[in-house]
Design a protein around this motif. Structure first.
Motif, PDB file in Angstrom:
ATOM      1  N   LYS A  32       0.838  -1.205   0.000  1.00  0.00           N
ATOM      2  CA  LYS A  32       0.000   0.000   0.000  1.00  0.00           C
ATOM      3  C   LYS A  32       0.867   1.247   0.000  1.00  0.00           C
ATOM      4  CE  LYS A  32      -3.723  -0.661   2.174  1.00  0.00           C
ATOM      5  NZ  LYS A  32      -4.718  -0.899   3.249  1.00  0.00           N
ATOM      6  N   ASP A  33       0.467   2.228  -0.793  1.00  0.00           N
ATOM      7  CA  ASP A  33       1.181   3.500  -0.957  1.00  0.00           C
ATOM      8  C   ASP A  33       2.461   3.365  -1.764  1.00  0.00           C
ATOM      9  OD1 ASP A  33       0.318   4.333   2.452  1.00  0.00           O
ATOM     10  OD2 ASP A  33      -0.757   4.808   0.599  1.00  0.00           O
ATOM     11  N   ARG A  34       2.738   2.158  -2.250  1.00  0.00           N
ATOM     12  CA  ARG A  34       3.893   1.969  -3.138  1.00  0.00           C
ATOM     13  C   ARG A  34       3.480   1.416  -4.495  1.00  0.00           C
ATOM     14  NH1 ARG A  34       7.697  -1.589  -2.108  1.00  0.00           N
ATOM     15  NH2 ARG A  34       6.371  -3.022  -0.901  1.00  0.00           N
ATOM     16  N   PHE A  35       2.474   0.526  -4.516  1.00  0.00           N
ATOM     17  CA  PHE A  35       2.007  -0.106  -5.741  1.00  0.00           C
ATOM     18  C   PHE A  35       0.617   0.435  -6.078  1.00  0.00           C
ATOM     19  CE2 PHE A  35       4.417  -4.453  -5.449  1.00  0.00           C
ATOM     20  CZ  PHE A  35       5.592  -3.778  -5.232  1.00  0.00           C
ATOM     21  N   THR A  36       0.328   0.498  -7.378  1.00  0.00           N
ATOM     22  CA  THR A  36      -0.995   0.929  -7.822  1.00  0.00           C
ATOM     23  C   THR A  36      -1.453   0.059  -8.982  1.00  0.00           C
ATOM     24  OG1 THR A  36      -0.489   3.227  -7.210  1.00  0.00           O
ATOM     25  CG2 THR A  36      -2.393   2.847  -8.643  1.00  0.00           C
ATOM     26  N   ILE A  37      -2.626  -0.547  -8.817  1.00  0.00           N
ATOM     27  CA  ILE A  37      -3.232  -1.314  -9.901  1.00  0.00           C
ATOM     28  C   ILE A  37      -4.175  -0.400 -10.676  1.00  0.00           C
ATOM     29  CG2 ILE A  37      -5.149  -2.142  -8.462  1.00  0.00           C
ATOM     30  CD1 ILE A  37      -5.011  -4.804 -10.025  1.00  0.00           C
ATOM     31  N   SER A  38      -4.173  -0.558 -11.983  1.00  0.00           N
ATOM     32  CA  SER A  38      -5.062   0.245 -12.819  1.00  0.00           C
ATOM     33  C   SER A  38      -5.389  -0.534 -14.079  1.00  0.00           C
ATOM     34  CB  SER A  38      -4.427   1.588 -13.166  1.00  0.00           C
ATOM     35  OG  SER A  38      -3.270   1.407 -13.949  1.00  0.00           O
TER      36      SER A  38
END
Length: 129
Positions: free
Chosen positions: A64-70
């Protein structure tokens, strides 16, 4: 649907990578999606999930706060942007899809790898100095 993952590589701690998972034979907008990872000698675990609508996402506490799924439906591709990478992020990363609505991303059922019907081939991420 077939999934093709790419974007892995060797990166130094604190660096960034963006993983891509392109779908063929079906529209990703029909599937709930997730990224899992598996480190040597360990179980496959989920790191992020996103609903087929694209507007609801969940990330494991470890990323959390490092990886982002989109998701980009026009490209039929789901992404995992990984920033501030750590040694412990080293693993093979897999994208996965399910057409069964098990619930909101991050709900108990969506965390289970057995709920996913379609898998990409995996892409290696190595964080090393």
């Amino acid at each position: 649907v077939q999934l093709q993952a790419s974007g892995g590589g060797l990166v130094q701690p604190g660096g960034s990578l963006r993983l891509s998972c392109e779908a063929s034979g079906g529209a990703l907008s029909n599937y709930d999606l997730a990224w899992f990872r598996q480190a040597p000698g360990k179980d496959r675990v989920i790191v992020a999930a996103i609903a087929l609508t694209g507007d609801l996402a969940w990330h494991a506490d470890s990323v959390k706060d490092r990886f982002t799924i989109s998701i980009d439906n026009s490209a039929n591709t789901v992404y995992l942007q990984m920033d501030k990478l750590k040694f412990e992020d080293t693993a093979v990363y897999y994208c996965a899809a399910t057409s069964t609505p098990y619930g909101l991303p991050g709900s108990r059922a969506t965390l289970n790898s057995r709920r996913y019907d379609y898998w990409g081939q995996g892409t290696q991420v190595t964080v090393s100095s």
